[in-house]
Design an enzyme around this catalytic site. Structure first.
Site: not given
Length: 207
Positions: A10-11, A61, A88, A158
Site C-alpha cells: 500500500h501507499g 489502506r 499486516e 502490506h
C-alpha cells in the site's frame, strides 16, 4: 501457461508518516500514499498489464491502494477477494506507538529485535514467522492456483505479509528475509513456470 503475479505494498499511510507502529490499526493513506498508488496504476498500464482477479487485506489502506490502481487501469469492477490472512503483521502492544517513544520505553536494542528478528514477537503481537504462518497458506491455497490457471493476479497488501510471500518466491532464508525491503506503492512483477518457480521478476518503478 501461468499468468502474471503482481504484488503491491500500500501507499504511504498517515501512521507511516507519523513514524507510528501500525499493524492491524486502520489509518488511511496520506496524499503521498494516494499519489504512489495512482503512479503504480499508471506504471502497470504503461507496462500493458491488466488483471483477471485481485486480492487484498481487510485493512483500508491496502484496499484503497488497490482501488486507486484499478481506477488507473480502467478495471474498477474487477473481482476482488479480501482476507485478513493478508493483513499486516500485528504489532501488539507497539501498535499506535511512536517508534522513538517505543525505544525510550523498551530500549533501542529490544525494539530492533522485535522489528527485525525473524521469530521474536513484540508483546501481544506477531513475529515475521507468525505472519508467514497465516499468510503463506492463503497464498498457496487461494492465490497461487489462480496464477497457475493462467490468470493475471494483483495482490495489494502490506510490507510484512508481502515479505512472507516474497520469502518463498525469491527463495530467501530467514536471515535474508529480515533485510528484504518492499517500497510503498512499487509493484513487484513475477512470472512463474509450470513448477511454480519464478522465471522472471521485475520491480516496476514509476516514471
Amino acid at each position: 501457461m501461468p499468468g502474471t503475479l503482481v504484488l503491491v505494498r500500500h501507499g504511504q499511510s498517515e501512521w507511516n508518516l507519523k513514524n507510528l507502529f501500525t499493524g492491524w490499526k486502520d489509518p488511511d493513506l496520506t496524499e503521498k500514499g494516494v499519489t504512489e498508488a495512482k503512479a503504480a496504476g499508471v506504471a502497470l498500464k504503461d507496462k500493458g498489464l491488466s488483471f483477471d482477479l485481485a486480492f487484498t487485506s481487510e485493512l483500508s489502506r491496502a484496499q484503497r491502494t488497490l482501488s486507486l490502481i484499478l481506477k488507473e487501469l480502467g478495471q474498477t469492477d474487477l473481482e476482488t477477494r479480501r482476507d485478513l490472512a493478508l493483513n499486516e503483521r500485528d504489532y501488539g502492544d507497539l501498535a499506535g506507538l511512536n517508534k522513538d517513544d517505543a525505544r525510550d520505553k523498551w530500549g533501542e536494542e529490544q525494539v530492533h529485535i522485535w522489528r527485525r528478528s525473524y521469530d521474536v514477537p513484540p508483546p501481544g503481537g506477531e513475529s515475521l514467522k507468525d505472519t508467514l504462518a497465516r499468510t503463506l497458506p492463503y497464498f498457496v491455497t487461494d492465490i497461487l492456483p489462480e496464477v497457475m490457471a493462467g490468470k493475471n493476479v494483483i495482490v495489494a497488501a502490506h510490507g510484512n505479509s508481502l515479505r512472507s510471500i516474497c520469502m518463498v518466491l525469491n527463495r530467501l532464508n530467514r536471515d535474508e528475509i529480515v533485510g528484504f525491503e518492499i517500497a510503498t506503492g512499487v509493484p513487484l512483477i513475477y512470472e512463474l513456470g509450470a513448477d511454480t518457480r519464478v522465471t522472471a521478476s521485475e520491480t516496476l518503478s514509476s516514471k
